[in-house]
Design an enzyme around this catalytic site. Structure first.
Site, PDB file in Angstrom:
ATOM      1  CG  ASP A  92       0.166  -5.393   1.157  1.00 20.49           C
ATOM      2  OD1 ASP A  92      -0.546  -4.537   1.728  1.00 20.49           O
ATOM      3  OD2 ASP A  92       1.399  -5.470   1.335  1.00 20.49           O
ATOM      4  CD  GLN A 108      -2.796  -0.866   2.574  1.00 23.53           C
ATOM      5  OE1 GLN A 108      -2.824  -1.754   3.401  1.00 23.53           O
ATOM      6  NE2 GLN A 108      -3.455   0.268   2.737  1.00 23.53           N
ATOM      7  CG  HIS A 109       0.275   3.494   2.437  1.00 22.98           C
ATOM      8  ND1 HIS A 109      -0.954   4.055   2.661  1.00 22.98           N
ATOM      9  CD2 HIS A 109       0.423   2.515   3.378  1.00 22.98           C
ATOM     10  CE1 HIS A 109      -1.517   3.444   3.707  1.00 22.98           C
ATOM     11  NE2 HIS A 109      -0.710   2.510   4.141  1.00 22.98           N
TER      12      HIS A 109
END
Ligand SMILES: Nc1ncnc2c1ncn2[C@@H]1O[C@H](COP(=O)(O)OP(=O)(O)O)[C@@H](O)[C@H]1O
Ligand SMILES: O=C(CO)[C@@H](O)[C@H](O)COP(=O)(O)O
EC number: 2.7.1.17
Length: 476
Positions: free
Chosen positions: A239, A82-83
Site C-alpha cells: 500500500d 504490507q507484510h
C-alpha cells in the site's frame, strides 16, 4: 457513479487493514467515475489476524458498489497492506487466518533472526532492513514455533496483495515493492535470499514469482467478481508503494501517511541500509527505493483515547505539560513491541482536551523524527510534507504535524491515494506509460498548501525526555 469518462476505465484496489477501497478511474483524465468501500472483519484473539477470504468478499462488495463502471474496466491492479503472512494449503485455501503487520507476537522471533544471521548491520546490507515483528520472515518463524502443524500444511506463502491477485488471475506473482517487506527478498541482489529461506525452513517453491515493474501478470479469470473476464491485471504492490505511485512521487518529497499505521517515506535512487532499524529499506514499485519508517499506533490509537475521554476527535486544547505515548498496541518505531500507553505530566489544571492533544503529539513524534532519515542528504530542508491517509482529513492531525515539524504541509485533494496509485499502475499497463507519470498527468498531488508554523520545541523536548526516562516501563 460519478462523472463521464473519455478514456478507457481502470480499477485500483486498496486492501488495507480496516477495509477494502475500490476506485474506477478514467485512464485518460484520472477522473474517479465510481468508488466503493467495504470493511473487513478483524479476527479476535491475542494477535492481529484477518481471514483472507474476508478480503476477497470485501473486494466483491466494494466493486459491487461501483455499478456498471467496474464491469467496463480494461485493466485492474491490487495494492494491499504490507507484510501479512498468508498461508495456503495444496488446494489454495488458507491454512489459518493471516498474521498481520501489526501483530507483535513475532517480536522474539525477529530478535532471534537478527542475532542468528549476523546482527543488524548485516541484515541492513543484505536485505535492506533490520526485520522487526512486522516482517513476514518473523511471522513465518513464529508460526513454525507455535503452530508447527499449520506451517507443515502450508504449500504456498503469499502477501495480502498477492493473494488477491492470484484469486483474480490464477497466477502466483508478487512485485519488488511488497516483496521487499518480507525479510527474505534481498535488496542487494533483488532476488529471494535462499540462505535466509533455508535458515527459516521455507521452500522457495512456496513463494510467488517477482514480476518486473510494468509487467502484465495475467488477466481476470475469476467470474466471482463484477469485473470483465480478460481485463489486464498489473502486478499490484504494497500500500505505501502504491501511494507513492499515486502521488507521482519524485525523490526529495517526504510523505506522511496517517492511517491505521503511521508511515513516513520518500522515493530514493539509492538503496537504503539503516542498521539502526528505524528506516526500512523497501523497494518501490518502479525501479527505485522507498526508505520508510512505520508506527503501529496512529489514527486508531488517537480515536481510542478520544473515546476514553468522551470527546470528539477534533476537541483538542492547547497548553499544559501532559505527555502521552499512545502505544496501545505495543510499538514498532521506536521498537518497543511490548509497550503500552504512557501518560505523564498531569496537573490539577490539565484539561481533557490537552490530554487528547498530547495523544496526537505522541502519535506523530516518531514519524516526524524520521523525516530527515528517509530523505536523501541533498533533499531541500524545507520540502513540504505531503499529508495523506484518513487522518489527513482531520484538522487536529494537520495542525499537530505543522506545530511539531515546523515544515510546510500539503494535503492533496485526492483521497484514497493507495487505490489511486493502483489505478495509475493499471492505466500505465493499459497505455504503455510509467504509472508515476500517469499520476502526475492526472494531477493527483494537487491540493491545499499550509505555510510552516513555528516549531513547538518545548513539546518536542518533553516527548524526547519522557521516551528516554520511561524506557524501563515501555520495555516491560
Ligand atoms: N475526517 C477525519 N478526521 C480525522 N481522522 C479521520 C477522518 N476520517 C477518517 N479518519 C481516520 O482515518 C482512519 C482510516 O484511515 P485509512 O488511511 O483509511 O486507514 P487504513 O490504514 O486502513 O488504510 C480511521 O482510523 C480514522 O481515525
Ligand atoms: O507495515 C506497514 C508498512 O511497513 C503498514 O503501513 C502496512 O502496510 C499497513 O498499512 P495501512 O493498512 O495502515 O495502510
Amino acid at each position: 457513479m460519478g462523472a463521464q469518462a473519455a478514456g478507457p476505465l481502470v480499477v485500483g484496489v486498496d486492501s488495507s487493514t480496516q477495509s477494502t477501497k475500490v476506485l474506477v478511474v478514467d485512464a485518460a483524465s484520472g477522473t474517479v467515475v465510481a468508488r466503493g468501500r467495504a470493511p473487513h472483519v478483524a479476527g479476535g484473539g491475542a494477535g492481529k489476524e484477518s481471514d483472507p477470504g474476508r478480503w476477497w468478499a470485501s473486494l466483491g462488495a466494494a466493486l459491487g458498489q461501483c455499478g456498471d463502471a467496474a464491469r467496463q474496466a480494461g485493466a485492474v491492479s491490487v495494492a494491499g497492506q504490507q507484510h501479512g503472512l498468508v498461508t495456503l494449503d495444496a488446494a489454495g485455501a488458507p491454512v489459518r487466518p493471516a498474521l498481520l503487520w501489526n501483530d507483535v507476537r513475532s517480536a522474539p522471533q525477529a530478535e532471534r533472526l537478527v542475532a542468528e544471521l549476523g546482527g543488524p548491520a548485516a541484515w541492513a546490507e543484505r536485505v535492506g532492513s533490520v526485520p522487526g515483528a512486522a516482517f513476514t520472515v518473523a511471522k513465518w518463524a513464529w508460526l513454525r514455533a507455535h503452530e508447527p502443524a499449520a506451517a507443515a500444511a502450508t504449500a504456498a506463502v503469499r502477501l495480502p496483495h498477492d493473494y488477491l491477485t492470484e484469486r483474480l488471475t490464477g497466477e502466483a506473482v508478487t512485485d519488488r515493492g511488497d516483496a521487499s517487506g518480507t525479510g527474505w527478498w534481498a535488496a542487494a541482489t533483488e532476488a529471494y535470499d535462499e540462505g535466509i529461506l533455508g535458515h527459516i525452513g521455507l521452500d522457495p517453491a512456496a513463494l510467488p514469482r517477482v514480476a518486473r515493474p510494468g509487467e502484465a501478470v495475467g488477466t481476470v479469470r475469476s467470474a466471482e467478481l463484477p469485473l470483465p473476464r480478460g481485463a489486464l491485471v498489473a502486478a499490484g504492490t504494497g500500500d505505501n508503494m502504491a501511494a507513492a505511485l499515486g502521488l507521482g512521487l519524485r525523490p526529495g518529497r517526504p510523505v506522511l501517511s496517517l492511517g491505521t499505521s503511521g508511515t513516513v517515506y520518500a522515493v530514493s535512487r539509492r538503496r537504503p541500509a539503516d542498521p539502526s532499524g528505524t528506516v526500512a529499506g523497501f523497494a518501490d514499485a518502479r525501479g527505485d527505493w522507498l526508505p520508510l519508517a512505520c508506527t503501529l499506533n496512529c489514527t486508531l490509537a488517537v480515536d481510542r483515547i478520544a473515546a476514553l475521554l468522551g470527546r470528539d476527535r477534533e476537541a483538542v486544547e492547547a497548553g499544559g505539560e501532559a505527555v502521552l505515548l499512545p502505544f496501545l498496541d505495543g510499538e514498532r518505531t521506536p521498537n518497543l513491541p511490548g509497550a503500552s500507553g504512557l501518560l505523564h505530566g498531569l496537573r490539577h489544571d490539565t484539561t481533557p482536551g490537552q490530554v487528547l492533544q498530547a495523544a496526537y503529539d505522541g502519535a506523530v513524534f516518531a514519524l516526524l523524527k524520521a523525516v530527515d532519515q528517509v530523505l536523501d542528504a541533498e533533499s531541500a530542508a524545507d520540502a513540504p510534507l505531503l499529508l495523506i491517509g484518513g487522518g489527513a482529513r482531520g484538522r487536529a492531525w494537520r495542525e499537530t504535524v505543522r506545530r511539531l515539524s515546523g515544515r510546510p504541509v500539503e494535503v492533496p485533494e485526492a483521497r484514497e491515494l493507495v487505490a489511486l496509485g493502483a489505478a495509475a499502475q493499471a492505466a500505465g499497463l493499459l497505455l504503455g506509460e510509467d504509472p508515476a507519470a500517469v499520476a502526475r498527468r492526472w494531477g493527483t498531488a494537487r491540493g491545499t498548501a499550509y505555510a510552516p508554523r513555528e516549531r513547538d520545541t518545548a513539546a518536542w523536548e518533553r516527548l524526547t525526555a519522557t521516551l528516554a526516562d520511561g524506557e524501563a516501563l515501555l520495555r516491560r
